[in-house]
Design a protein around this motif. Structure first.
Motif, PDB file in Angstrom:
ATOM      1  N   PHE A 197      -2.213  -3.600   3.781  1.00 18.91           N
ATOM      2  CA  PHE A 197      -1.390  -2.700   3.070  1.00 18.91           C
ATOM      3  C   PHE A 197      -0.126  -2.845   3.653  1.00 18.91           C
ATOM      4  O   PHE A 197       0.945  -2.824   2.744  1.00 18.91           O
ATOM      5  CB  PHE A 197      -2.317  -1.396   2.867  1.00 18.91           C
ATOM      6  CG  PHE A 197      -3.231  -1.528   1.645  1.00 18.91           C
ATOM      7  CD1 PHE A 197      -2.828  -0.829   0.465  1.00 18.91           C
ATOM      8  CD2 PHE A 197      -4.408  -1.853   1.899  1.00 18.91           C
ATOM      9  CE1 PHE A 197      -3.753  -1.007  -0.489  1.00 18.91           C
ATOM     10  CE2 PHE A 197      -5.456  -2.008   1.188  1.00 18.91           C
ATOM     11  CZ  PHE A 197      -5.170  -1.606  -0.311  1.00 18.91           C
ATOM     12  N   ASP A 198       0.062  -2.576   4.741  1.00 20.88           N
ATOM     13  CA  ASP A 198       1.545  -2.568   5.485  1.00 20.88           C
ATOM     14  C   ASP A 198       2.343  -3.762   5.197  1.00 20.88           C
ATOM     15  O   ASP A 198       3.384  -3.672   4.609  1.00 20.88           O
ATOM     16  CB  ASP A 198       1.349  -2.372   6.813  1.00 20.88           C
ATOM     17  CG  ASP A 198       0.990  -0.881   7.322  1.00 20.88           C
ATOM     18  OD1 ASP A 198       0.897   0.005   6.275  1.00 20.88           O
ATOM     19  OD2 ASP A 198       0.607  -0.827   8.380  1.00 20.88           O
ATOM     20  N   THR A 206      -5.910   7.436  -7.971  1.00 22.25           N
ATOM     21  CA  THR A 206      -5.186   6.554  -7.078  1.00 22.25           C
ATOM     22  C   THR A 206      -4.395   5.259  -7.820  1.00 22.25           C
ATOM     23  O   THR A 206      -3.360   4.864  -7.504  1.00 22.25           O
ATOM     24  CB  THR A 206      -6.180   5.845  -6.014  1.00 22.25           C
ATOM     25  OG1 THR A 206      -6.841   6.929  -5.591  1.00 22.25           O
ATOM     26  CG2 THR A 206      -5.502   5.062  -5.136  1.00 22.25           C
ATOM     27  N   THR A 222       3.069  -3.712   1.280  1.00 27.78           N
ATOM     28  CA  THR A 222       4.129  -3.050   0.815  1.00 27.78           C
ATOM     29  C   THR A 222       5.382  -3.655   1.191  1.00 27.78           C
ATOM     30  O   THR A 222       6.423  -3.521   0.521  1.00 27.78           O
ATOM     31  CB  THR A 222       3.539  -1.538   1.633  1.00 27.78           C
ATOM     32  OG1 THR A 222       2.404  -1.191   1.207  1.00 27.78           O
ATOM     33  CG2 THR A 222       4.682  -0.421   1.355  1.00 27.78           C
ATOM     34  N   ARG A 228       5.557   2.822  -1.473  1.00 30.47           N
ATOM     35  CA  ARG A 228       4.912   3.006  -0.228  1.00 30.47           C
ATOM     36  C   ARG A 228       4.007   4.097  -0.087  1.00 30.47           C
ATOM     37  O   ARG A 228       2.672   3.741   0.284  1.00 30.47           O
ATOM     38  CB  ARG A 228       6.048   3.340   0.742  1.00 30.47           C
ATOM     39  CG  ARG A 228       6.939   2.214   1.298  1.00 30.47           C
ATOM     40  CD  ARG A 228       7.892   2.560   2.459  1.00 30.47           C
ATOM     41  NE  ARG A 228       8.819   1.369   2.785  1.00 30.47           N
ATOM     42  CZ  ARG A 228       8.250   0.220   3.513  1.00 30.47           C
ATOM     43  NH1 ARG A 228       7.082   0.182   3.837  1.00 30.47           N
ATOM     44  NH2 ARG A 228       9.097  -0.574   3.449  1.00 30.47           N
ATOM     45  N   ALA A 229       4.186   5.191  -0.844  1.00 30.96           N
ATOM     46  CA  ALA A 229       3.043   6.217  -0.570  1.00 30.96           C
ATOM     47  C   ALA A 229       1.982   5.948  -1.628  1.00 30.96           C
ATOM     48  O   ALA A 229       0.880   6.159  -1.203  1.00 30.96           O
ATOM     49  CB  ALA A 229       3.618   7.607  -1.296  1.00 30.96           C
ATOM     50  N   ARG A 249      -0.220   3.462   0.271  1.00 32.24           N
ATOM     51  CA  ARG A 249      -0.738   4.136   1.494  1.00 32.24           C
ATOM     52  C   ARG A 249      -1.946   4.938   0.935  1.00 32.24           C
ATOM     53  O   ARG A 249      -3.010   5.093   1.536  1.00 32.24           O
ATOM     54  CB  ARG A 249       0.201   5.111   2.310  1.00 32.24           C
ATOM     55  CG  ARG A 249      -0.198   6.312   3.357  1.00 32.24           C
ATOM     56  CD  ARG A 249      -0.990   5.214   4.592  1.00 32.24           C
ATOM     57  NE  ARG A 249      -0.281   4.002   4.756  1.00 32.24           N
ATOM     58  CZ  ARG A 249      -1.157   3.116   5.404  1.00 32.24           C
ATOM     59  NH1 ARG A 249      -2.066   3.163   5.744  1.00 32.24           N
ATOM     60  NH2 ARG A 249      -0.464   1.960   5.781  1.00 32.24           N
ATOM     61  N   ARG A 250      -1.774   5.841  -0.290  1.00 28.84           N
ATOM     62  CA  ARG A 250      -2.831   6.489  -0.819  1.00 28.84           C
ATOM     63  C   ARG A 250      -4.053   5.502  -1.051  1.00 28.84           C
ATOM     64  O   ARG A 250      -5.142   5.770  -1.042  1.00 28.84           O
ATOM     65  CB  ARG A 250      -2.452   7.285  -2.186  1.00 28.84           C
ATOM     66  CG  ARG A 250      -3.592   7.722  -2.584  1.00 28.84           C
ATOM     67  CD  ARG A 250      -3.314   8.830  -3.899  1.00 28.84           C
ATOM     68  NE  ARG A 250      -4.311   9.485  -4.633  1.00 28.84           N
ATOM     69  CZ  ARG A 250      -4.261  10.005  -5.603  1.00 28.84           C
ATOM     70  NH1 ARG A 250      -3.327  10.338  -6.396  1.00 28.84           N
ATOM     71  NH2 ARG A 250      -5.484  10.616  -6.066  1.00 28.84           N
ATOM     72  N   TRP A 282      -5.082   2.637   0.381  1.00 30.98           N
ATOM     73  CA  TRP A 282      -5.684   2.076   1.375  1.00 30.98           C
ATOM     74  C   TRP A 282      -6.590   3.435   1.879  1.00 30.98           C
ATOM     75  O   TRP A 282      -7.555   3.283   2.139  1.00 30.98           O
ATOM     76  CB  TRP A 282      -4.603   1.691   2.569  1.00 30.98           C
ATOM     77  CG  TRP A 282      -5.385   1.853   3.774  1.00 30.98           C
ATOM     78  CD1 TRP A 282      -5.268   2.701   4.922  1.00 30.98           C
ATOM     79  CD2 TRP A 282      -6.457   1.080   4.171  1.00 30.98           C
ATOM     80  NE1 TRP A 282      -6.131   2.396   5.716  1.00 30.98           N
ATOM     81  CE2 TRP A 282      -6.910   1.378   5.367  1.00 30.98           C
ATOM     82  CE3 TRP A 282      -7.327   0.056   3.670  1.00 30.98           C
ATOM     83  CZ2 TRP A 282      -8.084   1.027   6.056  1.00 30.98           C
ATOM     84  CZ3 TRP A 282      -8.333  -0.568   4.251  1.00 30.98           C
ATOM     85  CH2 TRP A 282      -8.879  -0.257   5.329  1.00 30.98           C
ATOM     86  N   THR A 283      -5.755   4.721   1.922  1.00 30.95           N
ATOM     87  CA  THR A 283      -6.441   5.803   2.133  1.00 30.95           C
ATOM     88  C   THR A 283      -7.597   6.160   1.464  1.00 30.95           C
ATOM     89  O   THR A 283      -8.753   6.537   2.125  1.00 30.95           O
ATOM     90  CB  THR A 283      -5.655   7.108   2.275  1.00 30.95           C
ATOM     91  OG1 THR A 283      -4.423   6.810   3.074  1.00 30.95           O
ATOM     92  CG2 THR A 283      -6.245   8.382   2.888  1.00 30.95           C
ATOM     93  N   SER A 325      -5.869  -1.635   7.183  1.00 29.66           N
ATOM     94  CA  SER A 325      -4.436  -0.921   7.038  1.00 29.66           C
ATOM     95  C   SER A 325      -3.297  -1.962   7.173  1.00 29.66           C
ATOM     96  O   SER A 325      -2.190  -1.812   6.438  1.00 29.66           O
ATOM     97  CB  SER A 325      -4.410   0.284   8.099  1.00 29.66           C
ATOM     98  OG  SER A 325      -3.044   0.720   8.026  1.00 29.66           O
ATOM     99  N   ASP A 326      -3.435  -2.943   8.087  1.00 30.02           N
ATOM    100  CA  ASP A 326      -2.366  -3.807   8.328  1.00 30.02           C
ATOM    101  C   ASP A 326      -2.016  -4.582   6.959  1.00 30.02           C
ATOM    102  O   ASP A 326      -0.923  -4.822   6.823  1.00 30.02           O
ATOM    103  CB  ASP A 326      -2.662  -4.817   9.295  1.00 30.02           C
ATOM    104  CG  ASP A 326      -2.586  -4.132  10.583  1.00 30.02           C
ATOM    105  OD1 ASP A 326      -2.096  -2.956  10.836  1.00 30.02           O
ATOM    106  OD2 ASP A 326      -3.491  -4.847  11.735  1.00 30.02           O
TER     107      ASP A 326
END
Length: 177
Positions: free
Chosen positions: A29-30, A92, A33, A52-53, A56-57, A59-60, A26-27
């Motif tokens: 992707f942050d 995605t 982004t 950003r969304a 996030r998608r 990564w999710t 996750s880091d």
């Protein structure tokens, strides 16, 4: 899977491993982004929120589909077969393609100028010479612009396991002169 597609997958994994620790989390992707949004200083807040969304998608979706042991990381072995599966990953990628290409069009005229395209792609981590080769493959107009639609379509093609000879292949090899 075509050899060209396999090379694209390896490159994407290395870029998504933004902190260089050998796995995607996750880091990463942050971090990516934040770099992409910073490169799009002229874009409006809604375009920034959309990208950003989309990140996030992305990564999710990866975490949901691949992280069976729940350790919060995706290895390259987990990543390879999944990312080129259009049934599992297509929506995605489509969302990501729309959001990123729209971010490159802050004035909303449907066209992306080379400097912003280069800045966004460098923020993702692509090599500058390869970015220019990709932009040229999209056949820019006389004012050195490409369409938002061409870029969005090119992003989607990049993840297609059966395609070769696409503009995105220019991102995996050094540009020849």
């Amino acid at each position: 899977m075509r050899d060209e597609a396999a090379k694209r997958v390896e490159l994407v994994f290395s870029l998504f491993d933004a902190n260089g620790n050998g796995v995607i989390d996750s880091d990463d992707f942050d971090l990516m982004t934040d770099r992409v949004v910073a490169a799009a200083a002229g874009s409006d807040d809604s375009a920034k929120a959309a990208v950003r969304a989309a990140f996030r998608r992305y990564w999710t979706t990866l975490a949901t589909e691949l992280d069976a042991d729940g350790d919060g990381v995706i290895t390259v072995e987990e990543f390879r077969p999944f990312v080129l599966d259009p049934e599992r990953f297509g929506p995605t990628i489509a969302e990501f393609a729309r959001a990123l290409s729209a971010l490159g069009d802050p004035d909303g005229d449907g066209l992306i100028e080379r400097p912003l395209f280069v800045a966004l792609m460098k923020a993702i981590g692509f090599e500058e010479a390869n970015i220019h080769a990709l932009f040229d493959a999209f056949a820019p107009d006389a004012a050195d612009r490409i369409t938002v639609a061409a870029w969005a379509s090119g992003i989607e093609d990049y993840y297609a396991p059966d395609l070769a000879g696409i503009p995105g292949d220019r991102l995996v090899a050094a540009r020849t002169v």
